[in-house]
Design an enzyme around this catalytic site. Structure first.
Site, mmCIF file in Angstrom:
data_model
loop_
_atom_site.group_PDB
_atom_site.id
_atom_site.type_symbol
_atom_site.label_atom_id
_atom_site.label_comp_id
_atom_site.label_asym_id
_atom_site.label_seq_id
_atom_site.Cartn_x
_atom_site.Cartn_y
_atom_site.Cartn_z
ATOM 1 N N LYS A 223 19.948 41.424 34.418
ATOM 2 C CA LYS A 223 18.628 40.801 34.360
ATOM 3 C C LYS A 223 17.934 41.268 33.092
ATOM 4 C CE LYS A 223 15.717 39.181 38.039
ATOM 5 N NZ LYS A 223 15.064 39.415 39.288
ATOM 6 N N GLU B 205 36.134 40.640 54.572
ATOM 7 C CA GLU B 205 35.317 40.224 55.722
ATOM 8 C C GLU B 205 35.568 38.783 56.151
ATOM 9 O OE1 GLU B 205 34.281 42.063 53.220
ATOM 10 O OE2 GLU B 205 32.651 43.417 53.766
ATOM 11 N N TRP C 77 18.179 35.970 34.523
ATOM 12 C CA TRP C 77 19.553 36.333 34.861
ATOM 13 C C TRP C 77 20.538 35.869 33.789
ATOM 14 C CZ3 TRP C 77 20.426 34.827 40.713
ATOM 15 C CH2 TRP C 77 19.796 35.790 41.504
ATOM 16 N N THR D 277 37.129 47.763 53.701
ATOM 17 C CA THR D 277 36.759 47.343 52.344
ATOM 18 C C THR D 277 36.748 48.597 51.480
ATOM 19 O OG1 THR D 277 34.419 47.682 52.755
ATOM 20 C CG2 THR D 277 35.273 45.499 53.215
HETATM 21 P P1 ADP Z 1 36.590 44.880 47.874
HETATM 22 O O1 ADP Z 1 35.136 44.490 48.034
HETATM 23 O O2 ADP Z 1 37.037 45.933 48.806
HETATM 24 O O3 ADP Z 1 37.023 45.009 46.467
HETATM 25 P P2 ADP Z 1 37.204 42.248 48.775
HETATM 26 O O4 ADP Z 1 38.479 41.524 48.629
HETATM 27 O O5 ADP Z 1 36.598 42.194 50.105
HETATM 28 O O6 ADP Z 1 37.488 43.680 48.349
HETATM 29 O O7 ADP Z 1 36.211 41.712 47.683
HETATM 30 C C1 ADP Z 1 35.519 40.535 47.876
HETATM 31 C C2 ADP Z 1 34.722 40.206 46.654
HETATM 32 O O8 ADP Z 1 35.581 39.871 45.574
HETATM 33 C C3 ADP Z 1 33.842 38.987 46.815
HETATM 34 O O9 ADP Z 1 32.636 39.297 47.456
HETATM 35 C C4 ADP Z 1 33.639 38.567 45.369
HETATM 36 O O10 ADP Z 1 32.641 39.333 44.742
HETATM 37 C C5 ADP Z 1 34.959 38.922 44.735
HETATM 38 N N1 ADP Z 1 35.804 37.731 44.623
HETATM 39 C C6 ADP Z 1 36.812 37.349 45.417
HETATM 40 N N2 ADP Z 1 37.387 36.224 44.957
HETATM 41 C C7 ADP Z 1 36.708 35.860 43.840
HETATM 42 C C8 ADP Z 1 36.822 34.796 42.901
HETATM 43 N N3 ADP Z 1 37.759 33.861 42.986
HETATM 44 N N4 ADP Z 1 35.937 34.763 41.883
HETATM 45 C C9 ADP Z 1 34.981 35.702 41.738
HETATM 46 N N5 ADP Z 1 34.838 36.734 42.577
HETATM 47 C C10 ADP Z 1 35.690 36.831 43.616
#
Ligand code: ADP
Length: 545
Positions: free
Chosen positions: A440, A331, A445, A185
């Site tokens: 916040k 993940e 929120w 990640t």
């Molecule tokens: P990194 O954290 O390394 O940028 P990831 O692909 O693992 O890469 O990121 C996952 C995160 O991306 C999720 O936990 C979420 O916050 C965000 N995410 C993924 N898809 C969506 C979506 N369709 N809408 C909003 N947030 C998203």
């Protein structure tokens, strides 16, 4: 009583054997620096993958060894995916957009033995010289002719590495839980963490991607994968496409180039395309400016960050393209939810349909999800209660590579995503924030995703980011940063009036700042951390009260 059914290990090499017999002639079209349109078939890819497996074996690669790629989406990268995993080694895909220190950290953490690097990305290795002791050899993913002359003695080209190797290789059978691939990640806080996929998880995830109301990969489609192969296995598309015999179009180093993407869509008759929202902002701008059309495209799969409603509307009304939003994480392999609409939702008036499509969608069978409050109590699926999203399933990681402990995993095997969400009675998930980006104000929120989505509906705004910054009275207040559409100048009051029509007064941003561009993370998301660092004191300095 046990059932009397066979138990065969779920191995990626099964996809190879199946596809070679069933769909060998289906095409893979790639852009590389050697060719604007390289054409080959699954038969060619798997033949060369066996040559590659022989070359790696001859070079001493053993099961479990980590073999890394720093590469774009193209046929050689597909060959590498299959060869490395199927021979029992671990395919470590590296994001070229990481900082040099992060590259150094993950190569050393993974103890990669070989690095396969796209020729356009060789400059990334310069700052790493002498700092990655486990790397024995660097292979340039090209023919000899493309390897820079001064490096020819030091680096091997991919073609000379596999050239002369036999194309006979018996893929071994092993435990389906064997590690197949590794992806870190991006680690916006702390070190990047390695997600170690298994053959079993990847094959199950690939099945899930072929379900009709999931990604819905089918041989009836031609898929353009703009989502990088270095980010969560390109959402599984290289596996789905092979399993189903679907033509795959790979943009190589041109994934950020609107003209190339449109050319590929039109010349290859692409029907479905997948990528993060920033790619589609770029594409829609290019289409608007050039007046070009994409008549064969019927669906885009967009995920990685929230998809603005305005993007969904523009795709639908100007191009007749349906947007399916997906939520997922490195993940989670990454498929978690998909926003394909049910038949009843399809009947809704257009605006309501777009509003549904702007949510992250329904769960995909194989992933359980729940939302919990601050002390871990499960919250109802009522479309109102917001809490942290937790998931569990056969393609969700159970820990991180090389770490003894993961604070994100609880005793019941749930994984805390770090996302704040609500789930409706219809099972549709809606992400309101990343926990670390929550705003916040006075204890209440405010959803940054909602504010951004609304701001993007303003005719002068192309991209928006809402962040919480310090405030003398309310502790934190939202401010909005906006990037103008080409040739437009968003006015503060007009943007606020637009948002004001949809939000309560206390939820409105205290400031609207127009910027030329927003900082991006390595995975194509707006870097809110950088924005907070930069604008943290903006309201304090102005003495807002
Ligand atoms: P990194 O954290 O390394 O940028 P990831 O692909 O693992 O890469 O990121 C996952 C995160 O991306 C999720 O936990 C979420 O916050 C965000 N995410 C993924 N898809 C969506 C979506 N369709 N809408 C909003 N947030 C998203």
């Amino acid at each position: 009583m046990h059932g009397l059914m066979m138990e065969r290990p779920l191995l990626i090499s099964d996809i190879v054997r199946f596809t070679e017999r069933t769909n060998p002639d289906v095409e893979i079209v790639s852009v590389t620096i050697e060719s604007p349109r390289h054409r080959c078939t699954w038969r060619d890819v798997f033949r060369r993958a066996r040559q590659l497996a022989n070359a790696l074996t001859a070079a001493g690669v053993k099961p479990g060894d980590r073999i890394a790629s720093i590469a774009w989406n193209d046929y050689r990268h597909v060959e590498l995916y299959y060869a490395v995993s199927c021979m029992g080694a671990v395919m470590h895909t590296i994001n070229p957009r990481l900082f040099p220190e992060q590259l150094e950290y993950i190569i050393n953490h993974a103890a990669d033995r070989f690095l396969f690097v796209d020729p356009t990305l060789l400059p990334l290795l310069k700052p790493l010289q002498g700092k990655t002791p486990t790397v024995e050899r660097v292979i340039v993913m090209s023919s000899d002719a493309v390897v820079p002359e001064q490096l020819r003695g030091v680096l091997t080209s991919y073609e000379s590495f596999i050239g002369g190797q036999s194309d006979r290789y018996e893929w071994p059978t092993f435990d389906e839980r064997t590690a197949s691939s590794l992806c870190y990640t991006s680690g916006t806080t702390g070190h990047p963490k390695g997600v170690l996929y298994s053959h079993r998880s990847n094959v199950l995830h690939a099945y899930a991607g072929c379900m009709g109301d999931s990604v819905g990969v089918s041989a009836k489609d031609v898929i353009l994968a703009v989502v990088p192969m270095f980010h969560a296995n390109a959402w599984g598309l290289p596996y789905n496409a092979a399993m189903t015999g679907t033509k795959l179009v790979l943009p190589g180093p041109k994934m950020g180039d609107g003209e190339t993407l449109v050319d590929l869509m039109n010349s290859e008759k692409v029907t479905m395309a997948a990528g993060v929202p920033t790619v589609w902002t770029l594409l829609l701008n290019y289409l608007a400016q050039s007046g070009k059309r994409v008549p064969t495209l019927r669906k885009t799969l967009i995920g990685g960050s929230a998809v603005p409603l305005s993007m969904i509307r523009t795709f639908a009304e100007e191009h007749g393209v349906e947007v399916n939003q997906g939520w997922g994480m490195t993940e989670t392999s990454p498929i978690g939810t998909i926003g394909s609409l049910s038949p009843a939702m399809q009947e809704l008036p257009a605006e309501e349909r777009y509003r549904m499509a702007a949510k992250q969608g329904h769960g995909v069978f194989g992933i359980e999800m729940k939302i919990v409050d601050e002390v871990g109590n499960e919250l109802p699926w009522d479309g109102k209660s917001a809490g942290e999203l937790k998931v569990r399933g056969n393609w969700v990681c159970s820990g991180y590579y090389g770490l003894d402990h993961s604070p994100a995993h609880d005793a019941d095997g749930w994984f805390a995503t770090g996302d704040v969400a609500v789930i409706g009675p219809d099972g549709f998930l809606q992400i309101t924030d990343r926990a670390k980006d929550v705003i916040k104000s006075g204890g209440e929120w405010i959803s940054s995703v909602d504010l951004e989505n609304c701001a993007c509906g303003h005719p002068d705004v192309m991209i928006a980011a809402a962040i919480g910054v310090k405030h003398p009275k309310w502790e934190e207040r939202p401010i909005l940063l906006v990037v103008p559409r080409p040739g437009r100048t968003p006015e503060r009051d007009s943007v606020l009036a637009h948002i004001g029509a949809h939000f309560a007064k206390w939820q409105l941003p205290d400031e609207v700042i127009v910027v030329e561009a927003l900082p991006m993370t390595a995975t194509g998301k707006i870097s809110k951390k950088d924005l907070r660092d930069k604008y943290r004191d903006v309201l304090m300095q102005r003495g807002a009260g």
